[in-house]
Design a protein around this motif. Sequence first.
Motif, short mmCIF file in Angstrom:
data_model
loop_
_atom_site.label_atom_id
_atom_site.label_comp_id
_atom_site.label_asym_id
_atom_site.label_seq_id
_atom_site.Cartn_x
_atom_site.Cartn_y
_atom_site.Cartn_z
N THR A 1 0.85 -1.19 0.00
CA THR A 1 0.00 0.00 0.00
C THR A 1 0.89 1.23 0.00
N ILE A 2 0.72 2.07 -0.99
CA ILE A 2 1.51 3.31 -1.05
C ILE A 2 0.58 4.47 -0.71
N ALA A 3 0.84 5.07 0.45
CA ALA A 3 -0.04 6.13 0.96
C ALA A 3 0.14 7.40 0.14
N PRO A 4 -0.87 8.27 0.19
CA PRO A 4 -0.71 9.54 -0.52
C PRO A 4 0.46 10.33 0.06
N ALA A 5 1.21 10.98 -0.81
CA ALA A 5 2.33 11.81 -0.36
C ALA A 5 1.81 13.07 0.31
N VAL A 6 0.65 13.50 -0.13
CA VAL A 6 0.06 14.71 0.43
C VAL A 6 -1.34 14.35 0.89
N THR A 7 -1.64 14.62 2.16
CA THR A 7 -3.00 14.38 2.63
C THR A 7 -3.72 15.71 2.70
N SER A 8 -5.03 15.62 2.71
CA SER A 8 -5.80 16.87 2.70
C SER A 8 -5.69 17.59 4.04
N LYS A 9 -5.43 16.82 5.12
CA LYS A 9 -5.41 17.44 6.45
C LYS A 9 -4.09 18.14 6.74
N SER A 10 -2.99 17.45 6.44
CA SER A 10 -1.71 18.08 6.74
C SER A 10 -0.82 17.92 5.51
N VAL A 11 -0.41 19.02 4.99
CA VAL A 11 0.43 18.95 3.80
C VAL A 11 1.87 18.72 4.24
N ARG A 12 2.34 17.50 3.95
CA ARG A 12 3.72 17.15 4.30
C ARG A 12 4.57 17.25 3.05
N PRO A 13 5.88 17.24 3.22
CA PRO A 13 6.73 17.24 2.03
C PRO A 13 6.38 16.04 1.16
N ARG A 14 6.48 16.21 -0.12
CA ARG A 14 6.10 15.14 -1.03
C ARG A 14 7.03 13.95 -0.85
N LYS A 15 6.46 12.89 -0.33
CA LYS A 15 7.27 11.72 -0.03
C LYS A 15 7.31 10.80 -1.23
N SER A 16 8.48 10.39 -1.58
CA SER A 16 8.56 9.42 -2.67
C SER A 16 8.96 8.07 -2.11
N VAL A 17 8.53 7.03 -2.78
CA VAL A 17 8.96 5.68 -2.41
C VAL A 17 9.63 5.07 -3.63
N LYS A 18 10.32 3.95 -3.40
CA LYS A 18 11.01 3.30 -4.51
C LYS A 18 10.27 2.03 -4.93
N ILE A 19 10.25 1.81 -6.22
CA ILE A 19 9.80 0.53 -6.75
C ILE A 19 10.97 -0.01 -7.56
N ILE A 20 11.45 -1.18 -7.20
CA ILE A 20 12.64 -1.73 -7.86
C ILE A 20 12.34 -3.13 -8.37
N VAL A 21 12.44 -3.29 -9.67
CA VAL A 21 12.09 -4.56 -10.30
C VAL A 21 13.29 -5.08 -11.09
N HIS A 22 13.79 -6.24 -10.67
CA HIS A 22 14.87 -6.90 -11.42
C HIS A 22 14.25 -7.87 -12.41
N ILE A 23 14.53 -7.67 -13.68
CA ILE A 23 13.95 -8.52 -14.72
C ILE A 23 14.96 -9.63 -15.03
N PRO A 24 14.53 -10.90 -14.90
CA PRO A 24 15.50 -11.99 -15.13
C PRO A 24 16.09 -11.95 -16.54
N ARG A 25 17.31 -12.46 -16.63
CA ARG A 25 18.00 -12.50 -17.93
C ARG A 25 17.26 -13.34 -18.96
N ASP A 26 16.51 -14.35 -18.46
CA ASP A 26 15.80 -15.22 -19.42
C ASP A 26 14.31 -14.85 -19.50
N HIS A 27 14.00 -13.58 -19.21
CA HIS A 27 12.59 -13.16 -19.26
C HIS A 27 12.06 -13.21 -20.69
N GLU A 28 10.81 -13.58 -20.84
CA GLU A 28 10.17 -13.61 -22.15
C GLU A 28 10.12 -12.19 -22.73
N GLN A 29 10.14 -12.11 -24.06
CA GLN A 29 10.23 -10.80 -24.71
C GLN A 29 8.96 -10.51 -25.50
#
Length: 534
Positions: free
Chosen positions: A163-191
Motif C-alpha cells: 500500500t503506497i499512501a498519498p504523499a500529500v494528505t488533505s489534512k496536513s500537507v507534508r513534504p512530497r514523499k517518494s517511495v522506490k519501486i525496484i524490479v529486477h527482470i530476469p536475464r531469461d525473461h520472455e520478450q
Amino acid sequence: MRRHSLFAPFALVLLVAVVALVGIAASKALPSSSKAEPSRSQSASGHVHGSLSSGRYAVAAKGKPPPLAKLTPTPYSEPKVISSRNGVLRVTFAPHDGSAIINGSRFKHTRTFTGTFPGPTLHVKPGDTIEMKFINKLSQITNLHFHGFRVSPAALADNVLRTIAPAVTSKSVRPRKSVKIIVHIPRDHEQGLYWYHPHLHGLVDGQVYPGLAGLIEVGDVLREIPWLRHIKRRVMALQAVGLRADGNLINVNSPWLSTKTERNFVNGHYQPTLTIRPGELQLWQIGNISNDHWYKLSFGGRKFNVIGEDGNPVGRTWASKRLLVPPAKRYSILVRGPSAGTYYIRSLAFDQGFEKYGEYKLMKVVSRGGPVRPQKVPDIVSPRQAALIRDVQNDPVNRYRQLTFRIKPPFPNAFYINNKLYNPRRVDERVNLGQTEEWLLRNVSTEDHPFHIHTNDFIVEKINGHDVAIHNFQDVVSIPHIRHGKPGTVLIKQRYRTFEGEAVFHCHILFHEDHSMMGNILFGPRINNPSFGQ
Ligand SMILES: [Cu+2]
C-alpha cells in the motif's frame, strides 16, 4: 453500466440513496459550479466500503445523457518512450488527479502518471532493473503492478499487496514523499508486450479507467527472426472512456457510462490513420489496457499473423482473421499491407454475456506507395518457447484444483471465487516452486470473466472440455459464461518457475476485481523435482 436484472430491487434502494446523498453533498459540500460527478465513497484508509453507485451494475440512468464530446479522427502517434540505459530504467511516476490531452483536446478528471493519456511506454531488456521513484499525488492509496512480468512479487518489486499512501494528505500537507519501486527482470525473461497499472484492491477500476495505465516492451519479440528485425514496428494501447462535451471525463461509476457513451482510443487517438505499403509486413503490438472493454479485432477478412501473446513469443506462428482481446490481453501480430486503398481495423460485435458490444471502426489503414518485396511470415518464432511449452505439457500434474467463478447479488460485492469474497489477509492457494498444476476454471455466471494470474504464465489445454491448440503461454484467458445450464470451463496448466512470495489471481474486469473476484496465491519454497528445469 446498464441495469442488471437481478439487481433491480437493490438498484431502487441505491437510486434513492444516491439521489439523497448526492443532493446532500451538492447542497452542503460542493460549490454549485462543481461539475464533478459523484464517485465512490471511501473510508479514511482509502478502502471502499460500499459504493454510491455500482459502475457496470449501476441503475439505468433516466433523463437526458450529458452531451458527448464530438470526436474527429486525429493522426496516429505513439506514447513517449522511456528506455533503460546501461541496464537500468530510471523513471519518476507521480500519479495525480488532473487533466490530459485525449484525441487532441484537454479533458478534466483524468488520472495520469506523467500527465499523458495513456502513460509513457517503458522499454526494458531482460536482465535490466527498473528503478522507479514513485510519488503518490492522488488523494487515496495506490500501488503499481507490472502486468505479466515474471519477477518477484515481494518487497519493493511487483508487489500488489503493498500500500503506497498519498504523499500529500488533505489534512496536513507534508513534504512530497517518494517511495522506490525496484524490479529486477530476469536475464531469461520472455520478450514482448506488457503493461503497468495500479492494483490496490477496491480502487483499481477508478484508477485505471481515467488513465493510470501504459505499455511496457520487454526486449524484442522479433529477436529470433533476424530477417524481420528492420520492419516497421508499432505499439497500440487500446482504451475506452466516455468524454463529455463540457470537457470532463464521464466518471467510471456514472450511470451515464455505457458501451453507448464510451469511445475507443488507440494511443489516445480516435480512429487514427496508419499507413502501410502494399505487401509490406509491419509488427503491431496491441495491448488492451482498458478497465473492462472487450475488443474483437478484424481487418476485413485479412489475416493477423500472431507471433506473441501476453508478452510470450509463440513457438509457431498462428493466424486468425479475428482476434478476441479481453481486458488486459496483448497480441504481437504481423500485418501485411493490402493492395493500395483505404481499409479499417474494426472491432466486431461481441456478446460478453453482460455487455453487448456493437461493431465500430477502431483505426483506418491506408495502403499506398510502391509495392515492397514481400517479406515472408516466419513459421517458427521461438524454438525456446516451443520447447518450454512441450516440457510443461509433459510435466506430471502435481496437483489439480478447481476454481468456480460466480456472481451472487446483492451488488456491488457480488463476485465470488469458490464461494469466497477476496480477503487480503487470507491465502487461498498455496503452491510450490518446481511443481506443475492443472486448474479447472469454471464460470457459473452469465458473463465471461478474463482470468489473470501474476508471476507465472500458463498454457490453455481445454476450453469447454474441448482440446485447443497450444501456441504460447498466456497470462489472461477468457472463461466463457454459462450456456444452457452448462458452466463455461477452461483447463490451464502452470509450472511455478521462479520467485517465492505472495501474489494474486483474479478477474480482469476491474469492477469485478474491486468487488472481490480475486484470491491470494502463495508461491512456496521449491520442491525439488529432478525432471524439471526452470
Ligand atoms: Cu469478471
